[in-house]
Every structure is written in C-alpha cells, then in structure tokens.
Design a protein around this motif. Structure first.
Motif, mmCIF file in Angstrom:
data_model
loop_
_atom_site.group_PDB
_atom_site.id
_atom_site.type_symbol
_atom_site.label_atom_id
_atom_site.label_comp_id
_atom_site.label_asym_id
_atom_site.label_seq_id
_atom_site.Cartn_x
_atom_site.Cartn_y
_atom_site.Cartn_z
ATOM 1 N N ARG A 147 0.832 -1.204 0.000
ATOM 2 C CA ARG A 147 0.000 0.000 0.000
ATOM 3 C C ARG A 147 0.870 1.257 0.000
ATOM 4 N N TYR A 148 0.258 2.367 -0.388
ATOM 5 C CA TYR A 148 0.984 3.627 -0.543
ATOM 6 C C TYR A 148 0.251 4.752 0.176
ATOM 7 N N HIS A 149 1.022 5.763 0.532
ATOM 8 C CA HIS A 149 0.422 6.957 1.118
ATOM 9 C C HIS A 149 -0.122 7.894 0.034
ATOM 10 N N ALA A 150 0.453 7.819 -1.148
ATOM 11 C CA ALA A 150 -0.020 8.653 -2.266
ATOM 12 C C ALA A 150 0.151 7.905 -3.576
ATOM 13 N N ILE A 151 -0.862 7.978 -4.421
ATOM 14 C CA ILE A 151 -0.810 7.461 -5.788
ATOM 15 C C ILE A 151 -1.084 8.642 -6.709
ATOM 16 N N LEU A 152 -0.099 9.003 -7.518
ATOM 17 C CA LEU A 152 -0.183 10.173 -8.391
ATOM 18 C C LEU A 152 -0.102 9.698 -9.839
ATOM 19 N N VAL A 153 -1.032 10.147 -10.676
ATOM 20 C CA VAL A 153 -1.141 9.608 -12.036
ATOM 21 C C VAL A 153 -1.119 10.720 -13.071
ATOM 22 N N ASP A 154 -0.220 10.568 -14.038
ATOM 23 C CA ASP A 154 -0.152 11.469 -15.194
ATOM 24 C C ASP A 154 0.190 10.616 -16.408
ATOM 25 N N ILE A 155 -0.842 10.008 -16.994
ATOM 26 C CA ILE A 155 -0.630 9.121 -18.148
ATOM 27 C C ILE A 155 -1.501 9.561 -19.324
ATOM 28 N N ASP A 156 -2.810 9.568 -19.130
ATOM 29 C CA ASP A 156 -3.728 9.959 -20.203
ATOM 30 C C ASP A 156 -3.803 11.478 -20.337
ATOM 31 N N HIS A 157 -4.270 11.933 -21.494
ATOM 32 C CA HIS A 157 -4.498 13.374 -21.661
ATOM 33 C C HIS A 157 -5.565 13.853 -20.679
ATOM 34 N N SER A 158 -6.571 13.015 -20.473
ATOM 35 C CA SER A 158 -7.638 13.304 -19.511
ATOM 36 C C SER A 158 -8.459 12.026 -19.364
ATOM 37 N N PRO A 159 -9.334 11.949 -18.365
ATOM 38 C CA PRO A 159 -10.173 10.754 -18.244
ATOM 39 C C PRO A 159 -11.061 10.482 -19.459
ATOM 40 N N LYS A 160 -11.340 11.500 -20.243
ATOM 41 C CA LYS A 160 -12.156 11.308 -21.440
ATOM 42 C C LYS A 160 -11.344 11.330 -22.731
ATOM 43 N N ASN A 161 -10.054 11.469 -22.616
ATOM 44 C CA ASN A 161 -9.163 11.458 -23.777
ATOM 45 C C ASN A 161 -7.963 10.587 -23.418
ATOM 46 N N VAL A 162 -8.200 9.271 -23.482
ATOM 47 C CA VAL A 162 -7.224 8.297 -22.998
ATOM 48 C C VAL A 162 -6.308 7.832 -24.134
ATOM 49 N N HIS A 164 -5.295 4.740 -24.466
ATOM 50 C CA HIS A 164 -5.745 3.409 -24.894
ATOM 51 C C HIS A 164 -7.124 3.164 -24.287
ATOM 52 N N PRO A 165 -8.050 2.554 -25.032
ATOM 53 C CA PRO A 165 -9.411 2.360 -24.513
ATOM 54 C C PRO A 165 -9.465 1.619 -23.172
ATOM 55 N N SER A 166 -8.510 0.742 -22.921
ATOM 56 C CA SER A 166 -8.517 -0.022 -21.666
ATOM 57 C C SER A 166 -8.303 0.858 -20.442
ATOM 58 N N HIS A 167 -7.755 2.053 -20.624
ATOM 59 C CA HIS A 167 -7.501 2.947 -19.502
ATOM 60 C C HIS A 167 -8.787 3.520 -18.908
ATOM 61 N N SER A 168 -9.848 3.558 -19.707
ATOM 62 C CA SER A 168 -11.087 4.229 -19.281
ATOM 63 C C SER A 168 -11.678 3.610 -18.024
ATOM 64 N N ALA A 169 -11.440 2.321 -17.794
ATOM 65 C CA ALA A 169 -12.031 1.641 -16.641
ATOM 66 C C ALA A 169 -11.563 2.239 -15.322
ATOM 67 N N LEU A 170 -10.362 2.812 -15.291
ATOM 68 C CA LEU A 170 -9.847 3.385 -14.047
ATOM 69 C C LEU A 170 -10.730 4.514 -13.541
ATOM 70 N N TYR A 171 -11.330 5.264 -14.439
ATOM 71 C CA TYR A 171 -12.027 6.492 -14.067
ATOM 72 C C TYR A 171 -13.498 6.257 -13.722
ATOM 73 N N THR A 172 -13.902 4.997 -13.635
ATOM 74 C CA THR A 172 -15.246 4.643 -13.186
ATOM 75 C C THR A 172 -15.241 4.464 -11.670
ATOM 76 N N ILE A 173 -16.421 4.386 -11.082
ATOM 77 C CA ILE A 173 -16.503 4.171 -9.629
ATOM 78 C C ILE A 173 -15.834 2.851 -9.249
ATOM 79 N N ASP A 174 -16.049 1.817 -10.044
ATOM 80 C CA ASP A 174 -15.429 0.523 -9.750
ATOM 81 C C ASP A 174 -13.908 0.605 -9.854
ATOM 82 N N GLY A 175 -13.421 1.260 -10.909
ATOM 83 C CA GLY A 175 -11.974 1.382 -11.085
ATOM 84 C C GLY A 175 -11.318 2.195 -9.990
#
Length: 239
Positions: A147-162, A164-175
């Motif tokens: 586990r981590y104290h902080a998870i920082l993400v800078d990969i996609d242009h934005s949650p709606k401009n990913v 790769h299509p597989s990245h979109s799942a992260l930005y859902t409630i389940d992801g």
C-alpha cells in the motif's frame, strides 16, 4: 538536422512510433525536450508547471514521515523529481508502460535522468499501471499487495481522452474503488488532466473518496493567446 533540432531516438512500440526530440528555444537559448507518439505530442519540458503541481498538491495533503509514493507515468520525470524534493518521502515507485522512456532516463538522454536514477529512494519500473490498479497484487512485483500513502497519475491526456481504450475503466466508480484499495488509511490519489474540471469525474471521486478537490493550474503557453490551464484532482481516502 540543424543545430536547432535533433532527434535523439526513434522507436516503434505497440502503442505507435515513439520519438524523443531536443530543440533549441530561440528565445531563451535553452534546450527543450519533447516526446511524441506518432504525430501526437505527449509531453514537453517547456510546460512542466502542472506536472510539478500534481506532486506538490498531492503530498501537501499528507502528514508524517517516510511516505511511500507511487507515480503512474514517468515521462520527462518532473512529477517524480517534485516528489523526491519532499524530505518526508521515504520511497518512490514510478511505473511506466514504455521501456524506451525508462531507458532514456538511465542513458542520460533526458535532463532529469541522472538525478532520478541516482536517488536511492526512487525505482523506475516497467509495467501496466492500469492493470496494477485493478488487481489485488498491485503495482510492485517485489512486494505484492503493498500500500501507498499517495498514488499520483499522469498518463492519459484526460479521463475522457485516454491513450488506450482499456484505460477508461480506471475512471469509473469501480476502477477508482479498486485503486483506493492500494492506499493507506487517509491516503491521497492525485490525477493530472489536460481538460477543465470534469463534474462527472468529481462525482465519481466523491463516491469513492472522503474528499475530492479539483485544482486549476495556469501557466503561460508562450504564444500570443497567453495563459492556458490544466487540472489536478486531489482525493483523500477515508478508510
């Protein structure tokens, strides 16, 4: 190639053709480093304010010493360096899906490479951040379930401009719920976006996390139209 432009590396990858370029800024006289995927710019050392803000805003919400931090997306390394500038950080794991980018840092082709690879707190690892976020094992093969104290993400242009299509799942409630399971209690999730604050994403973040705030980071784009903005989301776990 002239003295004002040099292509330092050019590699075909499963995601497309990746290239690293260095060009001379005629105004400042300094070098600008750029990474492109096919014809699309992924990042530039000319604009780093929001990448640095991702680290500073995320870690500002955390008290204590010997913090364990993970950064999803290495790029030119500005978020990672900003994390390491915090004395309370005990370890930093940087996960990137492109072996070429990690290699450029180790070879010293990028200006922050030597600094990142020589810091004993920092590890650059090849991996699929999104697969790690969705799994119980997590991101570090050497320490499954860490586990981590902080998870920082800078990969996609934005949650709606990913990228790769597989990245979109992260930005859902389940992801987001799966990602949050990799945080310590009161841990922080930080996300960079090129788009303005997204109400739909904010709603999802508030479903999963105890608090969430969207920070607008403004900077000069060096053109006649002047200032542009990016968004940094900072959400805090309540479990």
């Amino acid at each position: 190639m002239g003295t004002h432009f040099e292509e330092l590396d050019y590699r075909p990858t499963p995601m497309g053709v990746l290239s690293l370029r260095r060009r001379r800024d005629l105004l400042s006289g300094g070098d600008i480093y750029e990474i492109k995927l096919d014809d699309e710019f992924l990042m530039s050392s000319l604009f780093t304010a929001s990448e640095i803000a991702l680290a500073r805003l995320g870690l500002a919400a955390l008290p204590g010493l010997s913090l364990d931090v993970i950064v999803g997306g290495l790029g030119l390394g500005y978020t990672a360096r900003a994390v390491l500038e915090h004395a309370q950080v005990g370890s930093l794991l940087v996960v990137d899906a492109l072996a070429e980018v990690i290699e450029w840092h180790h070879r010293g082709l990028l200006p922050l490479g030597a600094e990142l690879t020589s810091d004993p707190r920092c590890r650059l690892v090849l991996g699929d951040f999104f697969a790690g976020a969705a799994s119980e094992a997590g991101f570090d093969a050497e320490h499954p379930g860490r586990r981590y104290h902080a998870i920082l993400v800078d990969i996609d242009h934005s949650p709606k401009n990913v990228l790769h299509p597989s990245h979109s799942a992260l930005y859902t409630i389940d992801g987001l719920t799966r990602l949050a399971a990799h945080l310590h209690p009161s841990g922080v999730f930080g996300l960079w976006s090129n788009d303005p604050p997204d109400d739909e994403l904010q709603q999802s973040l508030r479903e999963v996390f105890a608090t969430s705030e969207a920070h607008t980071v403004a900077f000069d784009n060096m053109r006649k139209d002047g200032e542009v903005t990016n968004t940094v989301y900072v959400a805090t776990s309540g479990h």
